[in-house]
Write an enzyme that holds these catalytic residues in place. Sequence first.
Site, mmCIF file in Angstrom:
data_model
loop_
_atom_site.group_PDB
_atom_site.id
_atom_site.type_symbol
_atom_site.label_atom_id
_atom_site.label_comp_id
_atom_site.label_asym_id
_atom_site.label_seq_id
_atom_site.Cartn_x
_atom_site.Cartn_y
_atom_site.Cartn_z
ATOM 1 N N HIS A 1 83.738 54.042 7.169
ATOM 2 C CA HIS A 1 83.810 55.468 6.864
ATOM 3 C C HIS A 1 83.832 56.344 8.121
ATOM 4 C CE1 HIS A 1 79.378 55.283 7.177
ATOM 5 N NE2 HIS A 1 79.494 56.525 7.591
ATOM 6 N N ARG B 1 76.106 45.430 -14.053
ATOM 7 C CA ARG B 1 75.380 44.539 -14.982
ATOM 8 C C ARG B 1 74.781 45.314 -16.150
ATOM 9 N NH1 ARG B 1 73.423 39.512 -12.774
ATOM 10 N NH2 ARG B 1 71.767 39.595 -14.317
ATOM 11 N N LYS C 1 86.199 60.136 9.184
ATOM 12 C CA LYS C 1 85.665 61.440 9.578
ATOM 13 C C LYS C 1 86.753 62.257 10.275
ATOM 14 C CE LYS C 1 80.869 59.976 10.239
ATOM 15 N NZ LYS C 1 80.118 60.960 9.471
ATOM 16 N N HIS D 1 81.424 50.596 13.432
ATOM 17 C CA HIS D 1 81.736 52.006 13.685
ATOM 18 C C HIS D 1 82.054 52.296 15.166
ATOM 19 C CE1 HIS D 1 80.329 52.559 9.716
ATOM 20 N NE2 HIS D 1 79.041 52.657 9.970
#
Lengths: 312, 509
Positions: free
Chosen positions: B199, B60, B203, B261
């Site tokens: 994520h 923005r 790893k 996860h």
Amino acid sequence: MTGGVDAERLLRELDEGWRQMGKSEGGGVLRACSMTMVAVSGAGEDVQAAGETLASIMHEHPNRTIVLRVDGSAAVEARTTILCWMPFGKRQQVCCEQIEIAAPRTGLNEVPPVLFGLMVADLPVAVWCGDPRLSVLEELQPVLRLASKVMVDTSKLDRADAAAVLAKLRSGPWLVGDLAWARITRWRQRVAQEIEAGCRKGDSEVTFTGEGMPMAAVYLGAWLEGVIGVPVPLRCEDPAPPAPGMGRIRSVRLGELTLRRTAPTTVCVQRGEVRASTAFPLLRDADLLREELGVFGRDAQYEAALRRVMEG
Amino acid sequence: MTGALELEDPLRWDRAVPPSAVVIFGANGDLTKRKLLPALYRLAYERRLPAGFAVVGISRTAMSDDQFREKMRESVQRFLEDSPFDADLWRDFALGLHYVSGDIADDGLYKAIAAKLGEVESQRGTAGNALFYLSIQPSQYEETVEGLGRAGLNVSRNGDGWRRIIIEKPFGHDRASAKELNSRVQRVFDERSVYRIDHYLGKETVQNILAFRFGNGIFEPLWNRRYVNHVQITAAESIGVEGRGAYYQEAGALRDMIQNHLLQVMGTISMEPPVAYESDEVRDERAKLLRSIHVMKPDEVLTHAVKGQYGPAKIGGADVPGFRQEPGVAPEAQTDTYAAVRLTVDNWRWAGVPFYIRTGKRMPKRVTDIAIQFNHAPLAVFGAETGKQWPNLLVLRIQPEEGISLRFYSKLPGAGMKLRPVTMDFNYGTSFGTRTPTAYETLLLDALVGDATLYTRQDMVEASWEVVQPVLDVWSETKFDLPNYAAGTWGPAASDEMLAGQGHVWRVP
């Protein structure tokens, strides 16, 4: 038993060294080993630089290093040391073993039995000869036969000498690695990347500086020949030695693509109108050895390029 | 002969990224500054990006391209991990950085993006390929995806480039919202173009689980109900909510960690071997495993799941606030800052083997690991001499010290047959001293080359919501007496009791 140097005695010395370290280091030490590395060096080589290279490799490829110095010693001599370093942020030291053996050229045939006794059981053996001519000494062939990989650096040889050494080396059962080939990995990678990205192939040329044709340029030409199917001219841009850190390869051109070294850390990539810089710091022997030690399978790309070099 | 096959050298370098543009929504946010731009710069440093590469930042805030470049330079210099900053390289990399400001709700923004993509395509040769990265509030996902669709940005102008989209977790707030999100995203992008990022899967050590299991022959025969007694997965954080109280209050540990996860980690630990290391093959097996997890009935939730919340404590002379004392948190918040579940897998390999998963904030230390406890030896030959039983334990450590350790018995030196447990350790960092890529480097690279192996698929997301939904439902209808554990401890007593009921004990990691 060979001229007073006994593998069992050297191993006992190392064991005693570990015991002493265990007592003196409160946090304990980690004994790390993933292979045996036999480093053969000649009398004229820089002992300190070679030692730093080997120590640097240990961080990524912890090993029992056996340094064999072929020099003017009167008899075969040996000593052991344990090299340690503290990984960043860790409390425990990591340690590897090093054994140095000095042998006169005339006593070299006494050395292989000692080396056999010192090799770490059940792990790969790698041999590195900074001076490639040492790798073809008859006395060392029994050692090479136990090696998974034999690495040399033909950068300092002229093309004919390099070809002769490599021709003999590739006749053995071991894998051959040449640091001069590892020196061009980034050039090859960048060219491959741009071709995959749609860059049009076309006429090609490799340029270099300094007297004599560097093996890295010869390899690069041979590889490019495989890519485009026709021989690639190699041209000397300037017979003066390169400025420090610049390396000898100056540029690679392939169709609309040009890679040119512009600074010790940078290569400029020009593809048509699009330009980008890419990081190309000059690699040290340790970096090149690390790359070669990462390749323990059949290296079809290198074999193909080497075949072309031999045929050329 | 033309040696097209001789171009690539997989022994020495990885796949090449095709010319492309990455369009980041939320370019002024923390994730972009701390993770995404440093990861992209690092990929450029590693020579993984082609000359024809561009980044288009969307946010923005009004900013020029140059202001955006300067801001990103500061971030990259500050957050680049284990890498040097090369000013020459940055100068050329920055030429590919562009910026477009606007409101996600405004169709004009998408027209401006289309115009900018056309511009970078001609200037940088990005060949019509674009990867959209949604690093924005989850509540804006649908609106943004639909905006891209209305502007026709889900397909390239000439139709020969690819368009992909990365979506950050959480993928929905519950089972119903996850299905709704998937359905709306898939109206614009087909499933093969959707990359849901977790994520954890990027790893190195989580990927190493696959190498450990399927690259070695000696472990897999033991990897089943016959030899494995139970599995414990722990993801503990020593910190609290660190200024994210308002967000965390709505999410909680079960949603924030276990639903995504840790269930993905459990899937990786317990899935069947894939036939190949290919995107569909690996994800099929992981999805199949997630679908095999027994879904709790409401009356099982109280005995199979434990909710916890940390209270204030004094640690090392310092006063540590409880969760309800954190800024932005309601004084009566029922949020789970700790969650533990006992799961079982309904398949032949794992039937009857408990998988205990726990995660919490303000625990004694930061650690993530997976412990596989094997059965006792069938006959205690040395019974009286060994004292307490220490069955074999295989621990796969994910952070902070990545590695693997195996616990087994050894004879104590001296007379008699006294046994003591010892561990044999493999330390990832000391065996391979090279820098490991960050999870974002790995995952961005994968998305750019079109490899979705480490991304979660729609069916995996929905299967994992199926597993946690009954727990969320029961917890939302129950008033708990919270807080029930002090900051700096390993969680509520009820969690220990859940394991004790099965004759098990939580490890001290």
